[in-house]
Design an enzyme around this catalytic site. Structure first.
Site, mmCIF file in Angstrom:
data_model
loop_
_atom_site.group_PDB
_atom_site.id
_atom_site.type_symbol
_atom_site.label_atom_id
_atom_site.label_comp_id
_atom_site.label_asym_id
_atom_site.label_seq_id
_atom_site.Cartn_x
_atom_site.Cartn_y
_atom_site.Cartn_z
ATOM 1 N N ASP A 144 -0.342 -0.833 -4.731
ATOM 2 C CA ASP A 144 -1.601 -0.288 -5.248
ATOM 3 C C ASP A 144 -1.472 1.087 -5.894
ATOM 4 O OD1 ASP A 144 -1.164 1.098 -2.839
ATOM 5 O OD2 ASP A 144 -3.307 1.255 -2.400
ATOM 6 N N ARG A 189 -7.491 -1.250 -6.105
ATOM 7 C CA ARG A 189 -7.780 -2.630 -5.685
ATOM 8 C C ARG A 189 -8.922 -3.229 -6.504
ATOM 9 N NH1 ARG A 189 -4.980 -3.045 -0.619
ATOM 10 N NH2 ARG A 189 -3.716 -1.177 -0.777
ATOM 11 N N ASP A 236 0.842 -1.195 0.000
ATOM 12 C CA ASP A 236 0.000 0.000 0.000
ATOM 13 C C ASP A 236 0.882 1.251 0.000
ATOM 14 O OD1 ASP A 236 -2.080 1.719 0.113
ATOM 15 O OD2 ASP A 236 -2.917 0.990 1.999
HETATM 16 MG MG MG Z 1 -2.675 3.001 -1.427
#
Ligand code: MG
Length: 474
Positions: free
Chosen positions: A293, A91, A47
């Site tokens: 991501d 995502r 992330d």
């Molecule tokens: Mg992120």
């Protein structure tokens, strides 16, 4: 600068000068899996990790020996994109193979889902897990979900047999600390995020100091438990998204400070998972992908990552927001290489489904392409273009080496929309940092990109905005 324009005006603006074309035929590669044991799949998703945050992508002081080895044994992709430059839509793109504009998992009203959000991934979307379950796979989601935290949207209602993780970002549900300082000197009790097992909250606030370690342990346990049937593991770390937390064993170990400690702990976890695959005799039948991501959250300075030589970071459509490290590993199957072809997380969807012998949905547009030719060394990647959305608006498009920016905005928290006509044009092969606008000398390239855009926009159906919906207060 132009004032706000509506969608129809916007599409006209993007497509100006375009002519209609028919879609070229798209050959698909069949890996011939029918006669073999179905492969296992593991996706490890970070992330907010930037393009420049791994040693094998050029970071000078973060040590990532396990990822470096994984890249040397497999493929290191250098032109690999996510479907959006923030968490929720990115995502959604990975798990559905579709640009989030189609599923409604992006918005200009709210960038991501929040704890008061009422929406989530629509039931009509077919996730990787759902497609693989139909093929007899065991499926597990470990980590950050962020596609809806209400029961009907949780992983266990999206094709996963089990779930262990924090259902959204680790900086949400904030209850303590002072302003920005809460993020820079975080305490786990400042962020009242839940840790869930399937559909139950088992810990709140989640102890984030041990979260990388516990996610890794869950992942290893699942691999061991599932070795007798094909499996799919989606391990989505909450970190290195701020606030940063790390286990005691890794604290103060990296020359890059806390951010480096976090990446090094994630790297260690990757090593644990790959060595488990080896020990259990599964390595030769397991395709593992490691990526992130979106780009680094730059407003947090040293607590955010680095996009390396790429421009800007999270929340924008410059390369630093949407180009990510991507390592693919499958010993004995994937041809070790540094791959400069284009790929995207949406392609991971189509590639995995194809390799598993599952049906890629044909009743809707799937943006993902099968990367098998590039993986197995039989040909180039089929991806030749990329569309860069920010929220529900298209800001830029890439065709081959050329990228045109119709609108630009700096990374999350900085600047305003700027409209460009003619678009800014960069040759990303010569100029990956997007420094030198070559639009004036290359009008024919812009015409070609506008043609691609016209094709893309012609059949575009917008999904209902899932991110704007809020839980009504009683
Ligand atoms: Mg992120």
């Amino acid at each position: 600068m132009k004032p706000q324009i509506n969608r129809r005006q916007f599409i006209k603006f993007l497509s100006a000068g375009a002519v209609s074309l028919t879609l070229p035929g798209c050959a698909s590669f069949n890996a011939g899996v029918a006669n073999e044991k179905k492969p296992n799949f593991i996706i490890i998703f970070c992330d907010d990790m930037g393009y420049g945050d791994l040693a094998c992508y050029g970071h000078p002081t973060i040590r990532t020996p396990n990822l470096d080895k994984m890249a040397a044994e497999g493929q290191k992709w250098t032109n690999f994109y996510v479907g959006a430059s923030v968490c929720t839509p990115s995502r959604a793109a990975l798990l559905t193979g579709r640009l989030p504009i189609r599923s409604g998992m992006c918005s200009d009203k709210r960038r991501v889902l929040f704890p008061d959000s009422a929406g989530g991934l629509p039931k009509s979307e077919v996730t990787i897990a759902e497609a693989l379950k139909d093929e007899g796979y065991a499926t597990a989601c470990v980590g950050k979900w962020h596609l809806g935290h209400l029961p009907q949207y949780l992983p266990t209602n999206n094709g996963f047999d089990s779930y262990f993780g924090i259902p959204y970002s680790n900086d949400m549900d904030r209850v303590g600390g002072e302003g920005r300082q809460a993020f820079l000197e975080p305490k786990t009790e400042y962020f009242n995020v839940p840790l869930m097992r399937d559909e139950e909250i088992i810990e709140r606030p989640a102890d984030q100091n041990t979260i990388i370690k516990r996610y890794t342990e869950e992942a290893v346990k699942f691999v061991r438990k599932s070795k007798n049937k094909p499996f799919f593991l989606y391990l989505a770390h909450n970190l290195p998204h701020v606030p940063l937390f790390v286990s005691q064993k890794f604290r103060d170990k990296s020359l890059r400070g806390l951010y480096g400690d976090v990446i090094e702990e994630i790297d260690y976890g990757v090593g644990q998972i790959l060595s488990t695959l080896r020990r259990e005799g599964l390595a030769e039948n397991t395709f593992v992908v490691f990526t992130s991501d979106n780009g680094p959250w730059l407003i947090f300075n040293e607590h955010g990552g680095s996009a390396g030589l790429l421009r800007e970071g999270k929340g924008c459509t410059f390369e630093g927001g949407m180009r990510e490290p991507c390592i693919m590993w499958w010993p004995g199957k994937i041809k070790p290489a540094v791959v400069n072809d284009m790929g995207s997380t949406m392609d991971i969807y189509t590639t995995i489904l194809t390799l598993a012998g599952a049906n890629v949905p044909t009743d809707r547009v799937v943006d993902g392409l099968d990367l098998s030719p590039a993986l197995f060394g039989t040909g180039p990647s089929p991806r030749k273009n990329m569309f860069y959305y920010r929220g529900a608006k298209l800001y830029a498009a890439r065709k081959g080496p050329y990228k045109a920016h119709f609108i630009t905005k700096l990374a999350y928290g900085k600047g305003k929309d700027e409209y460009h006509d003619p678009p800014l044009l960069y040759n990303l092969e010569h100029d990956p940092s997007e420094k030198y606008d070559i639009s004036k000398d290359n009008p024919e390239v812009i015409i070609e990109i506008r043609k691609e855009l016209a094709l893309h926009l012609a059949g575009l159906k917008l999904g209902e905005d899932q991110l704007a919906k809020r839980i009504e207060k009683k």
